[in-house]
Design an enzyme around this catalytic site. Sequence first.
Site, PDB file in Angstrom:
ATOM      1  N   CYS A 123     125.174  75.644 131.773  1.00 12.52           N
ATOM      2  CA  CYS A 123     126.316  74.544 132.476  1.00 12.52           C
ATOM      3  C   CYS A 123     126.013  73.126 132.324  1.00 12.52           C
ATOM      4  O   CYS A 123     126.791  72.608 132.318  1.00 12.52           O
ATOM      5  CB  CYS A 123     126.226  75.096 133.862  1.00 12.52           C
ATOM      6  SG  CYS A 123     125.122  74.171 134.857  1.00 12.52           S
ATOM      7  N   LYS A 151     121.225  87.594 145.699  1.00 10.32           N
ATOM      8  CA  LYS A 151     121.858  88.657 145.121  1.00 10.32           C
ATOM      9  C   LYS A 151     121.937  87.988 143.403  1.00 10.32           C
ATOM     10  O   LYS A 151     122.797  87.152 143.170  1.00 10.32           O
ATOM     11  CB  LYS A 151     123.264  88.355 145.566  1.00 10.32           C
ATOM     12  CG  LYS A 151     124.065  89.936 145.057  1.00 10.32           C
ATOM     13  CD  LYS A 151     124.117  90.201 143.788  1.00 10.32           C
ATOM     14  CE  LYS A 151     125.460  89.440 143.014  1.00 10.32           C
ATOM     15  NZ  LYS A 151     125.310  89.712 141.663  1.00 10.32           N
TER      16      LYS A 151
HETATM   17  P1  NAD Z   1     130.065  84.713 136.891  1.00 10.96           P
HETATM   18  O1  NAD Z   1     130.954  83.731 137.740  1.00 10.96           O
HETATM   19  O2  NAD Z   1     130.448  85.629 136.349  1.00 10.96           O
HETATM   20  O3  NAD Z   1     128.652  85.314 138.243  1.00 10.96           O
HETATM   21  C1  NAD Z   1     128.141  84.616 138.779  1.00 10.96           C
HETATM   22  C2  NAD Z   1     127.818  85.419 140.032  1.00 10.96           C
HETATM   23  O4  NAD Z   1     129.090  86.108 140.792  1.00 10.96           O
HETATM   24  C3  NAD Z   1     127.198  86.687 139.694  1.00 10.96           C
HETATM   25  O5  NAD Z   1     125.945  86.886 140.632  1.00 10.96           O
HETATM   26  C4  NAD Z   1     128.135  87.889 139.850  1.00 10.96           C
HETATM   27  O6  NAD Z   1     127.730  89.237 140.226  1.00 10.96           O
HETATM   28  C5  NAD Z   1     128.950  87.347 140.991  1.00 10.96           C
HETATM   29  N1  NAD Z   1     130.367  87.753 140.737  1.00 10.96           N
HETATM   30  C6  NAD Z   1     130.955  87.758 139.523  1.00 10.96           C
HETATM   31  N2  NAD Z   1     132.342  88.327 139.684  1.00 10.96           N
HETATM   32  C7  NAD Z   1     132.486  88.173 140.961  1.00 10.96           C
HETATM   33  C8  NAD Z   1     133.693  88.385 141.936  1.00 10.96           C
HETATM   34  N3  NAD Z   1     134.700  88.525 141.364  1.00 10.96           N
HETATM   35  N4  NAD Z   1     133.493  88.092 143.189  1.00 10.96           N
HETATM   36  C9  NAD Z   1     132.315  87.806 143.844  1.00 10.96           C
HETATM   37  N5  NAD Z   1     131.375  87.626 142.911  1.00 10.96           N
HETATM   38  C10 NAD Z   1     131.274  87.768 141.795  1.00 10.96           C
HETATM   39  O7  NAD Z   1     129.201  83.556 136.256  1.00 10.96           O
HETATM   40  P2  NAD Z   1     128.177  83.827 135.015  1.00 10.96           P
HETATM   41  O8  NAD Z   1     128.907  84.571 133.888  1.00 10.96           O
HETATM   42  O9  NAD Z   1     126.715  85.083 135.586  1.00 10.96           O
HETATM   43  O10 NAD Z   1     127.468  82.573 134.695  1.00 10.96           O
HETATM   44  C11 NAD Z   1     128.168  81.712 133.857  1.00 10.96           C
HETATM   45  C12 NAD Z   1     128.677  80.713 134.803  1.00 10.96           C
HETATM   46  O11 NAD Z   1     127.972  80.046 135.539  1.00 10.96           O
HETATM   47  C13 NAD Z   1     129.462  79.606 133.606  1.00 10.96           C
HETATM   48  O12 NAD Z   1     130.826  79.165 134.007  1.00 10.96           O
HETATM   49  C14 NAD Z   1     128.293  78.424 134.006  1.00 10.96           C
HETATM   50  O13 NAD Z   1     129.181  77.134 133.827  1.00 10.96           O
HETATM   51  C15 NAD Z   1     128.144  78.614 135.389  1.00 10.96           C
HETATM   52  N6  NAD Z   1     127.071  77.950 135.729  1.00 10.96           N
HETATM   53  C16 NAD Z   1     127.211  77.063 136.719  1.00 10.96           C
HETATM   54  C17 NAD Z   1     125.975  76.016 136.899  1.00 10.96           C
HETATM   55  C18 NAD Z   1     126.117  74.915 137.767  1.00 10.96           C
HETATM   56  O14 NAD Z   1     124.912  74.693 138.357  1.00 10.96           O
HETATM   57  N7  NAD Z   1     127.179  74.274 137.962  1.00 10.96           N
HETATM   58  C19 NAD Z   1     124.615  76.672 136.401  1.00 10.96           C
HETATM   59  C20 NAD Z   1     124.495  77.534 135.693  1.00 10.96           C
HETATM   60  C21 NAD Z   1     125.824  78.383 135.485  1.00 10.96           C
END
Ligand code: NAD
Length: 499
Positions: free
Chosen positions: A281, A173
Amino acid sequence: MRNIAHYIDGKTVSGLSGSKGDVFDPNTGKVQAQVELGDAGLVDKAVQSALKAQKEWAAQNPQRRARVMFEFKRLLERDMDALAHLLSSEHGKVIADSKGDIQRGLEVVEFACGIPHLLKGAYTQGAGPGIDVYSLRQPLGVVAGVTPFNFPAMIPMWMFAPALACGNAFILKPSERDPSVPVKLAELLIEAGLPEGVLNVVQGDKVVVDAILDHPDIRAVSFVGSSDIAQYVYGRGAANGKRMQCMGGAKNHGIILPDVDMDQAVADIMGAAFGSAGERCMALPVVVPVGEDTANILRSKLVAAVEGLRVGVSTDTEAHYGPVVSAQHKARIESYIQMGVDEGAELVLDGRGFTLQGHEGGYFLGPTLFDRVTRGMKTYQDEIFGPVLQIVRTQSFEEALSLPSQHPYGNGVAIFTRNGDAAREFAAQVEVGMVGINVPIPVPVAYHSFGGWKRSGFGDLNQYGEDGVRFYTRTKTVTQRWPKGGAVEDQAFVIPTMR
Ligand code: NAD
């Protein structure tokens, strides 16, 4: 308008759920495509297809599965340019950085090519009279991955490369903000020889994620995204009995000791803080100089370097970084800059109000530099995820060490110094999962594993490397006994021991 659909059973699947989302080009601010948003029925369709395909895939010998990975790697290299352009057009990062995104995923594919070796079990001959014991790793079955917008190639590959090589089927997804490249990856895998149904892509938002978390036939879910959602996903999936690994947000610190090679450190910090517009991240949005002299020299060199940055469209080969991903995200970053001012931090360079001629609708932000940020500030505690660098001044090594250690996030940290003793002590003591010593972005190579501590990671096993193989397999241990025959051995009513 281009339509981005689901990919199930080796085919594009379209029109099965009503809703759609807009996919923007961050360089122009215009809608460039629509993505279909799936529902629980579609997740079930993907799972049924995966269940059907998985057993035969798992039954293939590991060397054959590795051959698919080898071929997939070749195809990724063949299509690198086209994939990078597509990725940049939806994400906004510059082309060279998109190639890096694909390359870091490709390196996990290379790791997965070694799966015959990685799946070798353990064997003990003669654990008792006529008794041998062996342990083996078996795939879980159907597993799933939910990925963020900021690495639409690398993070899916972190997950599905080891999962598939281990013999699982995988439901992906992707982020609904840049969903095209994940579908291309799935198509390339089919071209590489992956049987249909072994990797399915379901586009969507929370509705699809919840359906994945609740589906009884999905055995494990890997998630990467922001921390609140990572924690929610972890809790819901674990409550449903699934194996979970959920990586969250970050606020990574760069500690600058007085003996540092400052020019090198500033060059490193600039790339780590502003590359990909800070939307990594493992970005380095906080620098922590030790001592006032160190802070003053650092600040003056940073100001000069930041003033030399070039912000441009993704295809501008001279640009250091491109637009941020969306209008909402741009507004959020701008509100954090205002909050920093209101909290009393010193705004040295303000990136708000930046426009790129000819691209006035694009989501561009100039670089922002704050000095005299302190630990109590919300702008310090929160992840901003934009081109904003904060200087937090400290007076001692101990104070500098305490900042990342006491911060709620614990993804990455870096220390810049020539002092081996101090660096060694720092690496041993700091409460953070990934540490760089004169390395600004310490993302572990593919044969180690990636994972942060505290609010940056929920679950036990990290991404890729040997932890990835552990996450996507379960251990079976077989104890076998072949009595020699003749006299019947005594019945044992006590627990067998090795005495
Ligand atoms: P996000 O949390 O908004 O979304 C991530 C995923 O979750 C997406 O596929 C989205 O569709 C889904 N999602 C969004 N809201 C949801 C909900 N309420 N319930 C269930 N699923 C939901 O993150 P983003 O904005 O796409 O990415 C940026 C974030 O990811 C930053 O916080 C970054 O630090 C983090 N990140 C972490 C790592 C790591 O390995 N620690 C790596 C890359 C990014």
